[in-house]
Design an enzyme around this catalytic site. Structure first.
Site, mmCIF file in Angstrom:
data_model
loop_
_atom_site.group_PDB
_atom_site.id
_atom_site.type_symbol
_atom_site.label_atom_id
_atom_site.label_comp_id
_atom_site.label_asym_id
_atom_site.label_seq_id
_atom_site.Cartn_x
_atom_site.Cartn_y
_atom_site.Cartn_z
ATOM 1 N N SER A 149 -32.196 17.734 21.912
ATOM 2 C CA SER A 149 -33.502 18.211 21.458
ATOM 3 C C SER A 149 -33.335 19.660 21.037
ATOM 4 C CB SER A 149 -34.551 18.077 22.579
ATOM 5 O OG SER A 149 -34.141 18.764 23.747
ATOM 6 N N GLY A 190 -33.026 11.406 29.004
ATOM 7 C CA GLY A 190 -31.778 11.447 28.259
ATOM 8 C C GLY A 190 -30.583 11.268 29.170
ATOM 9 N N TRP A 191 -29.581 12.108 28.970
ATOM 10 C CA TRP A 191 -28.354 12.036 29.768
ATOM 11 C C TRP A 191 -28.466 12.837 31.067
ATOM 12 C CZ3 TRP A 191 -28.424 12.140 24.455
ATOM 13 C CH2 TRP A 191 -27.789 11.079 23.800
ATOM 14 N N CYS A 379 -33.487 16.092 8.520
ATOM 15 C CA CYS A 379 -34.195 16.781 9.606
ATOM 16 C C CYS A 379 -34.144 18.293 9.434
ATOM 17 C CB CYS A 379 -33.607 16.376 10.954
ATOM 18 S SG CYS A 379 -33.969 14.668 11.418
#
Length: 407
Positions: A149, A190-191, A379
């Site tokens: 992010s 997430g991770w 992006c």
């Protein structure tokens, strides 16, 4: 320079429509044609064939991305996001103004509204589409904490690791965890990098939720590597946030969610915040980190098809209104300029370019690599505040449940 009939028609099409910025079209190895007004932005691309040009003209999104993925054109000077900006500047509005183009646009908008309804089963399938493609990819271009992010570079961070550390520090500060026994749930963990950071720096008990098997397994492996005194009070759950919230009502003092809200889908916004409220004890506090766009609009069909199925980037008022409908109080809205995310994406792309030849070609073929390049470049353009960019930013919203005691 002699052109065949189809090449001439394609070039005439771009000459007619590109009037702003500079688009240099490379016709062959020896000839280039400059179009536009000679100003910025500027990029050079190879001339697409007739079929690809018509695909781009009739349906720029997803047509342009698909043509690039399949090798139908290349950027020979500048970056891909420069080309995207030139084309957006001249073709903004998406589709051809013909009745056929408008029909396509209406059909895509209708399809988008239907696809936004996300069941628990659909949410799991959509998450796996992007996040379970392989940790061998993500470990090679993300930072060591596997933060996927926006990093915050505005404190003078010199590299991706420092900027991500700053983001985690600021997010944790906004949670206002003042006691070691505070219970925190990380929705879309997430991770597990942020949950480990919160556990390590505050002593809070942290539970992370994810729908990705790859992320879940990675988080458990990293947990096992921590000192023993951090094991207790840190746990992970492979579960939908709605299911988890129904089983854990009013058990948490804090909720944090970074980069997950974009996957919820617009029809589920109120449901999402209702579940946040269910998880929180009276007086609890939540920090929700999400990309925000200038105004409501449906998701890019290319992004929806190839990258994040069912995703939706909200406008500010859509976040705030949904939270208020769930009886949460808005304490603060913190906005971070889009160039933070553009710089993060550029760092990811630099890492990706360095390692792409190391990737298993059976899993990550040429089309995948071109898709990934287009994804990152698109992006980067989305967070460009200049004309021809998407003008997106990042917001961190702080909500409290009635009963919260402000310091």
């Amino acid at each position: 320079m002699t052109l065949n009939w189809t090449d001439k028609k394609v070039l005439d099409f771009f000459r007619e429509h590109v009037t702003r910025g500079t688009l240099v079209v490379r016709v062959n190895d020896r000839h280039e044609v400059a179009l536009g007004d000679g100003g910025d932005p500027r990029a050079t691309m190879t001339l697409p064939n007739w079929t690809n040009a018509m695909k781009m003209a009739l349906s720029p999104d997803p047509g342009f991305g698909e043509v690039y993925m399949q090798g139908g054109l290349d950027v020979t000077s500048g970056e891909l996001e420069d080309l995207i900006r030139v084309l957006r500047l001249n073709f903004d509005g998406g589709h051809s103004s013909s009745s056929f183009g408008l029909l396509i646009e209406k059909l895509q908008a209708f399809k988008f509204r239907i696809a936004q309804f996300t069941s628990v089963e659909a949410a799991s399938r959509r998450v796996r589409h992007h996040y379970d493609i392989g940790n061998d990819l993500y470990t090679r271009f993300l930072d060591a904490d596997m933060q996927y992010s926006c990093a915050f570079w505005d404190d003078g961070a010199q590299n991706l690791a420092e900027a991500q550390h700053h983001k985690m520090t600021l997010t944790t500060d906004r949670l206002q965890i003042t006691e070691p026994g505070t219970r925190v749930v990380d929705i879309g963990c997430g991770w597990g990098g942020l949950s480990r950071f919160i556990r390590r720096t505050t002593g809070a008990e942290v539970h992370g939720i994810t729908l990705s098997t790859e992320q879940y397994n990675w988080a458990l492996e990293r947990k096992a590597e921590l000192p023993a005194d951090f094991h207790e009070g840190l746990d992970y759950h492979l579960q939908d946030y709605r299911v988890f919230a129904e089983a854990n009502k009013e058990r948490y003092d804090r909720v944090v969610s970074v980069g997950m809200f974009e996957h919820v889908g617009r029809p589920q916004f109120k449901t999402y915040f209702e579940q946040v409220s269910h998880l929180l004890k009276a007086g609890g506090r939540a920090v929700i980190h999400t990309i925000i766009k200038p105004r409501p609009d449906f998701t890019s069909p290319w992004i929806d098809r190839y990258i994040f199925p069912g995703g939706y980037i909200p406008a500010v008022h859509e976040v705030v209104e949904a939270a208020e409908q769930a009886d949460l109080d808005v304490e603060a809205c913190h906005f971070h300029p889009g160039d933070n995310y553009a710089r993060t994406l550029m760092a990811w792309r630099e890492n990706f370019r360095k390692i792409q030849d190391q990737l298993d070609p059976e899993k990550y073929d040429t089309e995948f690599k071109r898709m990934w390049e287009f994804y990152l470049a698109g992006c980067i353009n989305a967070f460009d505040a200049r004309e021809g960019g998407g003008g997106m930013r990042v917001g961190q919203f702080v909500f409290t449940k009635p009963g919260y005691r402000h310091n």
